[in-house]
Design an enzyme around this catalytic site. Structure first.
Site, short mmCIF file in Angstrom:
data_model
loop_
_atom_site.label_atom_id
_atom_site.label_comp_id
_atom_site.label_asym_id
_atom_site.label_seq_id
_atom_site.Cartn_x
_atom_site.Cartn_y
_atom_site.Cartn_z
N TYR A 131 0.82 -1.21 0.00
CA TYR A 131 0.00 0.00 0.00
C TYR A 131 0.86 1.26 0.00
O TYR A 131 0.44 2.31 0.48
CB TYR A 131 -0.94 0.01 1.22
CG TYR A 131 -1.99 -1.09 1.21
CD1 TYR A 131 -2.13 -1.96 0.13
CD2 TYR A 131 -2.84 -1.26 2.29
CE1 TYR A 131 -3.09 -2.96 0.13
CE2 TYR A 131 -3.80 -2.26 2.29
CZ TYR A 131 -3.92 -3.11 1.22
OH TYR A 131 -4.87 -4.10 1.22
N LYS A 180 5.35 -13.93 3.52
CA LYS A 180 5.38 -14.85 2.38
C LYS A 180 6.81 -14.87 1.84
O LYS A 180 7.07 -14.68 0.65
CB LYS A 180 4.37 -14.35 1.32
CG LYS A 180 4.15 -15.28 0.15
CD LYS A 180 3.29 -16.49 0.47
CE LYS A 180 3.22 -17.41 -0.72
NZ LYS A 180 2.41 -18.61 -0.47
N ASP A 213 -0.54 -17.92 3.77
CA ASP A 213 -1.62 -18.82 3.35
C ASP A 213 -1.91 -19.87 4.42
O ASP A 213 -3.08 -20.17 4.72
CB ASP A 213 -1.32 -19.46 1.99
CG ASP A 213 0.14 -19.85 1.80
OD1 ASP A 213 0.98 -19.39 2.58
OD2 ASP A 213 0.45 -20.62 0.87
N ASP A 237 -4.29 -6.17 6.51
CA ASP A 237 -5.62 -5.69 6.11
C ASP A 237 -6.58 -6.88 6.01
O ASP A 237 -7.69 -6.86 6.55
CB ASP A 237 -5.47 -4.98 4.75
CG ASP A 237 -6.72 -4.23 4.35
OD1 ASP A 237 -7.62 -4.07 5.19
OD2 ASP A 237 -6.80 -3.80 3.19
#
Ligand code: ATP
Length: 342
Positions: A131, A180, A213, A237
């Site tokens: 972002y 990740k 995940d 988020d």
């Protein structure tokens, strides 16, 4: 200012906001007062309502008030439709460099949800990552676009340190860093590297990391394994709404946005709910719990504790729980019950 100095109350900027904002703000003020919160509200406009009154969705006097008080409680804000208006929530975060978004998610008896044992505090980096706002089309045909995620060592260090300090100050046992890094080896790799190194400074707090995940699955299968979570902007988020879903939805989820200095803005994470605005049906739990977080933040922990207790008891009873949570109460009945149960 002289009144404030005389009665020793802590000045707090109060943004009632749009839609159900004014109703839940008034309910929250009543509860804070009854709980013994020692604050002096300074009501200032923002959002669509400010566009009407001040021709500016974020008037300078609102910024000035927060700058002076360094503390604010904010109802939901509608961002005016049409070009030229950016999200006021984002504008406030950027203006005050509120880099830490804190979202507690705790099960409450009586609130319908899949679990009764969730107690997670999700801490999201609020200013960088995906972002960062660097996005463009590639070539004039607009057949491709790219977005750049910025992760800095400074940004990572301050949010990870915030998470460990939060855990320590709130008697939490574990910090889980979500990433990740197996795919995003440099950006997420840097964030993970910072986390692992900083964990050495906090031997009293257990530390682990988890790929995002796997986290999404683990949160809905065995949420009790999570205590404090720290993660980057995009994952935070998404996972913070997931954590709200684990405890009954956005209507009960509070939040804080905290900056490096002393500035902090507390808010309900739900929207303006225009479908029920003005009908006296809104559930003020999220804003009330946000106000309790604010009191906790300024060391008025007893008043904060009273608020949480009153809210818990009012939510536990069908007759005083609001309709969005399967109860029978309107905003006033619920608020009266919170006050009676403080
Ligand atoms: P916005 O455009 O501001 O995001 P929205 O209606 O799209 O508003 P929310 O305000 O989050 O999004 O509302 C989604 C649904 O949840 C609506 O049906 C709304 O009535 C309900 N809702 C949200 N907050 C509350 C609340 N505090 N009390 C009762 N119902 C709520």
């Amino acid at each position: 200012m002289s009144d404030i100095a005389e009665n020793n109350r802590i000045p707090v900027s109060l943004i009632p906001g749009d839609g159900i904002g004014p109703e839940i703000t008034e309910a929250t003020q009543r509860v804070v007062e009854a709980a013994g919160g020692n604050v002096e509200w300074q009501t200032v406009p923002a959002g669509m309502s400010a566009l009407d009154t001040d021709r500016d969705p974020l008037p300078p006097k609102t910024i000035d008030s927060i700058t002076q008080n360094q503390l604010a409680l904010k109802g939901p804000l509608a961002t005016p439709a049409g070009g030229g208006f950016r999200s006021i929530n984002v504008a406030l975060r950027q203006h005050f460099d509120l880099y830490a978004n804190v979202r507690p998610a705790k099960s409450t008896p009586g609130v319908p949800s899949r679990f009764d044992n969730v107690d997670i505090v999700l801490i999201r980096e609020n200013t960088e990552g995906m972002y960062s706002g660097i996005e463009h089309y590639v070539g004039p045909s607009r057949n491709a676009a790219e977005s750049i995620a910025i992760i800095t060592r400074h940004g990572s260090e301050r949010i990870v340190r915030f998470a460990f300090d939060y855990a320590r100050n709130h008697n939490r046992k574990k910090v889980t860093l979500i990433h990740k890094a197996n795919i995003l080896k440099m950006t997420d790799g840097l964030f993970l590297e910072v986390g692992r190194k900083m964990a050495e400074e906090y031997p009293d707090i257990e530390f682990n990391d988890m790929i995002v995940d796997a986290t999404a699955m683990n949160m809905v299968v065995r949420p009790e394994q999570f205590d404090v979570i720290v993660t980057m902007n995009l994952f935070g988020d998404i996972l913070s709404d997931l954590s709200a879903g684990l405890i009954g939805g956005l209507g009960v989820a509070p939040a804080a946005n905290i900056g490096e200095g002393t500035c902090a803005i507390f808010e309900a994470v739900h929207g303006t709910a225009p479908d029920i605005a003005g009908k006296g049906m809104a559930n003020p739990t999220a804003l009330m719990r946000s106000a309790a977080m604010l009191l906790d933040h300024i060391d008025q922990t007893e008043a904060a504790g009273r608020m949480h207790r009153g809210i818990d008891r009012a939510l536990a009873d069908d007759a005083t729980r609001t309709r969005d949570l399967g109860g029978k109460a309107d905003t006033t009945t619920f608020t009266d019950a919170v006050i009676n149960n403080l």
